[in-house]
Design a protein around this motif. Structure first.
Motif, PDB file in Angstrom:
ATOM      1  N   ASP A 118      36.251  41.518  46.141  1.00  0.00           N
ATOM      2  CA  ASP A 118      35.536  40.409  45.524  1.00  0.00           C
ATOM      3  C   ASP A 118      34.133  40.818  45.083  1.00  0.00           C
ATOM      4  O   ASP A 118      33.697  40.529  43.960  1.00  0.00           O
ATOM      5  N   ALA A 119      33.412  41.519  45.938  1.00  0.00           N
ATOM      6  CA  ALA A 119      32.034  41.901  45.641  1.00  0.00           C
ATOM      7  C   ALA A 119      31.953  42.851  44.452  1.00  0.00           C
ATOM      8  O   ALA A 119      31.054  42.723  43.602  1.00  0.00           O
ATOM      9  N   THR A 120      32.900  43.794  44.361  1.00  0.00           N
ATOM     10  CA  THR A 120      32.900  44.756  43.252  1.00  0.00           C
ATOM     11  C   THR A 120      33.215  44.063  41.935  1.00  0.00           C
ATOM     12  O   THR A 120      32.587  44.330  40.902  1.00  0.00           O
ATOM     13  N   LYS A 121      34.181  43.156  41.930  1.00  0.00           N
ATOM     14  CA  LYS A 121      34.514  42.389  40.720  1.00  0.00           C
ATOM     15  C   LYS A 121      33.318  41.553  40.280  1.00  0.00           C
ATOM     16  O   LYS A 121      33.012  41.446  39.088  1.00  0.00           O
ATOM     17  N   PHE A 122      32.624  40.981  41.248  1.00  0.00           N
ATOM     18  CA  PHE A 122      31.430  40.183  40.981  1.00  0.00           C
ATOM     19  C   PHE A 122      30.350  41.040  40.314  1.00  0.00           C
ATOM     20  O   PHE A 122      29.761  40.651  39.294  1.00  0.00           O
ATOM     21  N   ASP A 123      30.112  42.241  40.875  1.00  0.00           N
ATOM     22  CA  ASP A 123      29.080  43.135  40.341  1.00  0.00           C
ATOM     23  C   ASP A 123      29.425  43.604  38.930  1.00  0.00           C
ATOM     24  O   ASP A 123      28.550  43.663  38.054  1.00  0.00           O
ATOM     25  N   TYR A 124      30.683  43.950  38.699  1.00  0.00           N
ATOM     26  CA  TYR A 124      31.086  44.407  37.365  1.00  0.00           C
ATOM     27  C   TYR A 124      30.922  43.289  36.328  1.00  0.00           C
ATOM     28  O   TYR A 124      30.533  43.541  35.187  1.00  0.00           O
TER      29      TYR A 124
ATOM     30  N   PRO B 177      24.428  34.829  45.870  1.00  0.00           N
ATOM     31  CA  PRO B 177      25.880  34.649  45.760  1.00  0.00           C
ATOM     32  C   PRO B 177      26.458  34.085  47.060  1.00  0.00           C
ATOM     33  O   PRO B 177      25.913  34.313  48.146  1.00  0.00           O
ATOM     34  N   PRO B 178      27.545  33.343  46.958  1.00  0.00           N
ATOM     35  CA  PRO B 178      28.177  32.799  48.175  1.00  0.00           C
ATOM     36  C   PRO B 178      28.760  33.924  49.036  1.00  0.00           C
ATOM     37  O   PRO B 178      28.979  35.037  48.558  1.00  0.00           O
ATOM     38  N   GLY B 179      29.025  33.601  50.289  1.00  0.00           N
ATOM     39  CA  GLY B 179      29.564  34.612  51.185  1.00  0.00           C
ATOM     40  C   GLY B 179      30.966  35.050  50.802  1.00  0.00           C
ATOM     41  O   GLY B 179      31.347  36.197  51.025  1.00  0.00           O
ATOM     42  N   ILE B 180      31.757  34.138  50.231  1.00  0.00           N
ATOM     43  CA  ILE B 180      33.121  34.459  49.805  1.00  0.00           C
ATOM     44  C   ILE B 180      33.331  33.940  48.372  1.00  0.00           C
ATOM     45  O   ILE B 180      32.574  33.107  47.889  1.00  0.00           O
ATOM     46  N   ASN B 181      34.369  34.469  47.733  1.00  0.00           N
ATOM     47  CA  ASN B 181      34.731  34.029  46.372  1.00  0.00           C
ATOM     48  C   ASN B 181      33.564  34.141  45.386  1.00  0.00           C
ATOM     49  O   ASN B 181      33.347  33.243  44.553  1.00  0.00           O
TER      50      ASN B 181
END
Length: 210
Positions: free
Chosen positions: A47-53, A73-77
């Motif tokens: 999730d974190a990598t997709k968010f960063d990209y 950013p939220p802790g999840i999703n």
């Protein structure tokens, strides 16, 4: 063990070489379909990598629309939260899509099937195919609409037919032009023949005097 190592290395290289396309403000849903496929092909699932990209693909004017999520950013999703915000900010509402359909899409230099495809994307099955067909026909140039308006094939078949009409009309224009030019050539030949005959007639007296 060796196969696992090779697979891991390929996955690592894919992640390193992955460069997301710049965010498409006018087509956010399409953009997310594309980046989802690229993320999957590159083996990126966290999730974190997709968010960063996703963040790296956003221009300044897009970033400010989700700056609160990016800062905290939220802790999840994280990825889904950012996606939802961008879709909310830039996706056209269903009402607006239907209004765009009814209000006409500029025809421009596109071909009939391209116009239909844009209308189908906006429609998303909100209106029936018969209504969509009517709206599509109304936006076609008169010379194309006149040929297909009375036909009863499905809309996809009509679109393919409509694409070929300008080409067919161009061939007919060339044939008509050829027919118009041909008589002129015949007249020119007749003039040449008459000129030759006159020349021969004017030469005869001179020959008789010698």
């Amino acid at each position: 063990m060796e196969d696992i190592t090779i697979t891991s290395e390929i996955s690592r290289i894919s992640r390193v070489s992955f460069k997301p396309p710049k965010f498409w403000k006018t087509e956010p849903e399409t953009w997310f379909y594309r980046i989802k496929a690229q993320l999957r092909a590159s083996g990126i699932t966290t999730d974190a990598t997709k968010f960063d990209y996703t963040i790296t693909s956003l221009n300044h004017d897009v970033l400010i629309e989700a700056i609160d999520i990016i800062r905290k950013p939220p802790g999840i999703n994280k990825y889904d939260t950012l996606k939802h915000r961008l879709m909310k900010r830039f996706a056209i509402s269903q009402i607006n899509k239907i209004c765009t359909l009814i209000g006409r899409i500029p025809y421009g230099d596109q071909i009939p099937s391209q116009l239909l495809h844009k209308m189908q994307i906006l429609n998303e099955d909100n209106i029936s195919e018969n209504v969509l067909k009517t709206l599509w026909l109304e936006q076609l140039p008169q010379n194309i609409r006149a040929v297909i308006v009375t036909r009863h094939e499905d809309i996809e078949t009509l679109a393919k037919l409509a694409d070929r009409i300008p080409e067919t009309n161009e061939i007919l224009k060339i044939q008509t032009l050829h027919k118009q030019v041909s008589p002129s050539n015949e007249i020119q030949q007749q003039i040449s023949q008459l000129t030759e005959q006159v020349k021969k007639l004017t030469e005869r007296p001179n020959k008789s005097n010698t």
